[in-house]
Design a protein around this motif. Structure first.
Motif, PDB file in Angstrom:
ATOM      1  N   ASN A  48       0.828  -1.199   0.000  1.00 12.08           N
ATOM      2  CA  ASN A  48       0.000   0.000   0.000  1.00 12.08           C
ATOM      3  C   ASN A  48       0.859   1.245   0.000  1.00 12.08           C
ATOM      4  OD1 ASN A  48      -2.640  -0.363  -0.204  1.00 12.08           O
ATOM      5  ND2 ASN A  48      -3.141  -0.084   1.953  1.00 12.08           N
ATOM      6  N   TYR A 185      -8.849   5.596   0.803  1.00 12.87           N
ATOM      7  CA  TYR A 185      -9.865   5.367  -0.221  1.00 12.87           C
ATOM      8  C   TYR A 185      -9.730   4.149  -1.088  1.00 12.87           C
ATOM      9  CZ  TYR A 185     -11.341   9.917   0.972  1.00 12.87           C
ATOM     10  OH  TYR A 185     -11.800  10.975   1.685  1.00 12.87           O
ATOM     11  N   SER A 186      -8.570   3.482  -1.035  1.00 12.24           N
ATOM     12  CA  SER A 186      -8.455   2.508  -2.099  1.00 12.24           C
ATOM     13  C   SER A 186      -8.636   1.078  -1.602  1.00 12.24           C
ATOM     14  CB  SER A 186      -7.125   2.683  -2.811  1.00 12.24           C
ATOM     15  OG  SER A 186      -6.308   1.611  -2.563  1.00 12.24           O
ATOM     16  N   ASP A 187      -9.018   0.251  -2.524  1.00 11.46           N
ATOM     17  CA  ASP A 187      -9.242  -1.138  -2.217  1.00 11.46           C
ATOM     18  C   ASP A 187      -8.238  -1.927  -3.037  1.00 11.46           C
ATOM     19  OD1 ASP A 187     -10.080  -3.660  -1.905  1.00 11.46           O
ATOM     20  OD2 ASP A 187     -11.910  -3.437  -3.074  1.00 11.46           O
ATOM     21  N   GLU A 189      -7.280  -4.776  -2.829  1.00  9.97           N
ATOM     22  CA  GLU A 189      -7.609  -6.167  -3.143  1.00  9.97           C
ATOM     23  C   GLU A 189      -7.801  -6.257  -4.650  1.00  9.97           C
ATOM     24  OE1 GLU A 189      -7.579  -8.617  -0.838  1.00  9.97           O
ATOM     25  OE2 GLU A 189      -6.805  -6.964   0.355  1.00  9.97           O
ATOM     26  N   LEU A 209      -9.897   2.809  -6.843  1.00  9.80           N
ATOM     27  CA  LEU A 209     -10.552   3.324  -5.641  1.00  9.80           C
ATOM     28  C   LEU A 209     -11.790   2.491  -5.355  1.00  9.80           C
ATOM     29  CD1 LEU A 209     -10.390   7.156  -6.425  1.00  9.80           C
ATOM     30  CD2 LEU A 209      -8.937   5.851  -4.869  1.00  9.80           C
ATOM     31  N   ASP A 210     -12.318   2.643  -4.165  1.00  6.96           N
ATOM     32  CA  ASP A 210     -13.488   1.849  -3.776  1.00  6.96           C
ATOM     33  C   ASP A 210     -14.692   2.086  -4.682  1.00  6.96           C
ATOM     34  OD1 ASP A 210     -12.087   0.759  -1.816  1.00  6.96           O
ATOM     35  OD2 ASP A 210     -12.885   1.993  -0.194  1.00  6.96           O
ATOM     36  N   ASP A 211     -14.778   3.303  -5.233  1.00 10.76           N
ATOM     37  CA  ASP A 211     -15.992   3.621  -5.999  1.00 10.76           C
ATOM     38  C   ASP A 211     -15.894   3.248  -7.474  1.00 10.76           C
ATOM     39  OD1 ASP A 211     -14.206   5.415  -6.974  1.00 10.76           O
ATOM     40  OD2 ASP A 211     -15.269   7.207  -6.292  1.00 10.76           O
TER      41      ASP A 211
END
Ligand code: GDP
Length: 370
Positions: A48, A185-187, A189, A209-211
């Protein structure tokens, strides 16, 4: 060595084993590991953690043009300590009408008593004068986590449904800021994706990002006009300030000179006695002398009394060139030596100066920041 046909599965860039700071670097020891990934992408994915990569201005302009064709909000990070030196000149020529958020980083370096609103107004004005038409300007310190909420607020205000493309010169704090954004904010995975932009071969990294949108990290642009690019790595810490600036004030008579290590020199050629306030790294020693002695002092004592650079590194710095600067009467101006800092001239009566700086380093006069 460029590795034939081997590209990073994260950012799509051609891999190389020579230079850890350039895009596409992979340590030789992990060249056989699958999937092949450059060190920068590897660190984002597994730790990360963002690290810096650099490109030259020509390649950078190619990346900007691609960003201009995409639907991204451009976040342009500049360094308050080297504002004009770290602005991307001609930005709009390449990104067209794409909206730009200007993030002015390292405000923790300002002396404590400074009013941030004044600095903000100053930054807005300077940006315009330098041809940057920002939708918004925000101040922050990525390292000290000051004003990060303002950055996030501005992002959500301006971004709509767009990706966020982060651009900046080297050492402005781009990685530090992106690291904060990623953490919130970030995913990760999700996979890092090879950039959909053809600029991909130039080391653009998409961080999901998650969105469903992405942060697009671009390599830092290397401007040789910044002194920070010309000094040796081990001398960077004497030049890059680390703590809030403690200005040093000199009352000078005409025909006196100041040496900033052996990195630059300012001659007060003509004018009434007045104050010169130096905003530079506290680790840098400033030496005052008579103008008539300055050449001799430089010849005999550079690398020793006048340092950095130390003796062994003297010939790695380009020779000085001169910049004549006239401070108009009644004006408060800064003389900025890009990467080194600035000298505020309280020029109520005007002043004629000569600045000596390594060839190629940007030297300008501007309205006083403080
Ligand atoms: P990049 O090259 O733009 O990715 O910059 P980095 O994030 O690697 O930071 C470059 C240098 O600036 C490092 O020494 C950081 O510690 C320092 N730095 C980054 N952000 C700040 C900040 O907000 N304030 C100060 N004083 N230093 C910072």
């Amino acid at each position: 060595m460029t590795l034939a046909r081997e590209i990073c599965s994260g950012c799509g860039v051609k891999l190389q084993t020579d230079n850890p700071e350039k895009i596409g670097y992979i340590p030789t020891a992990v060249r056989d590991r699958e999937p092949l990934m450059c060190q920068r992408c590897y660190r984002i994915k597994h730790y990360n953690e963002m690290s810096s990569a650099t490109v030259n201005p020509a390649d950078f302009l190619a990346i900007l043009s691609q960003l201009g064709k995409s639907d991204a909000l451009i976040v342009h990070i500049v360094d308050l300590f080297d504002f004009e030196g770290s602005l991307i000149s001609g930005l709009h020529r390449f990104v067209g009408n794409t909206p730009v958020l200007l993030v002015v980083n390292k405000i923790d370096l300002l002396p404590k008593a400074i009013n941030p609103n004044r600095v903000l107004n100053w930054a807005q004005k300077q940006a315009k004068q330098n041809g940057i038409w920002a939708s918004k300007v925000v101040l922050c310190s990525a390292r000290k986590n000051i004003g990060f909420d303002r950055v996030v607020e501005a992002l959500s205000e301006l971004r709509g449904n767009r990706d966020v493309a982060v651009v900046g010169a080297t050492n402005v704090g781009k990685s530090t800021l992106i690291n904060r954004l990623i953490r919130d904010y970030s995913d990760l995975e999700a996979e890092l994706t090879t950039s959909p932009y053809p600029g991909t071969t130039l080391g653009v990294v998409n961080i999901p990002l998650d969105d469903g949108r992405s942060i697009i990290d671009t390599p830092g642009i290397v401007y040789d006009s910044r002194l920070t690019e010309l000094v040796q790595k081990h001398e960077l810490q004497a030049v890059l300030p680390d703590k809030p600036l403690k200005p040093t004030v000199f009352q000078l008579n005409e025909q006196q000179s100041l040496f900033f290590g052996a990195l630059a020199r300012l001659d007060f050629v003509k004018g009434e006695r007045q104050s010169f306030t130096c905003y530079m790294s506290n680790a840098l020693s400033i030496h005052r002398t008579k103008l008539e002695r300055a050449d001799e002092l430089y010849r005999e004592h550079r690398g020793e009394l006048l340092a950095p650079p130390v003796k062994e590194d003297l010939d790695k710095l380009p020779p000085f060139t001169k910049h004549a600067i006239r401070i108009p009467k009644g004006a408060q101006k800064d003389v900025l030596i890009s990467g080194l800092g600035w000298v505020k001239v309280n020029g109520m009566t005007g002043a004629e100066l000569m600045v000596h700086a390594p060839r190629g380093v940007k030297v300008i006069m501007r309205d006083a920041l403080i």
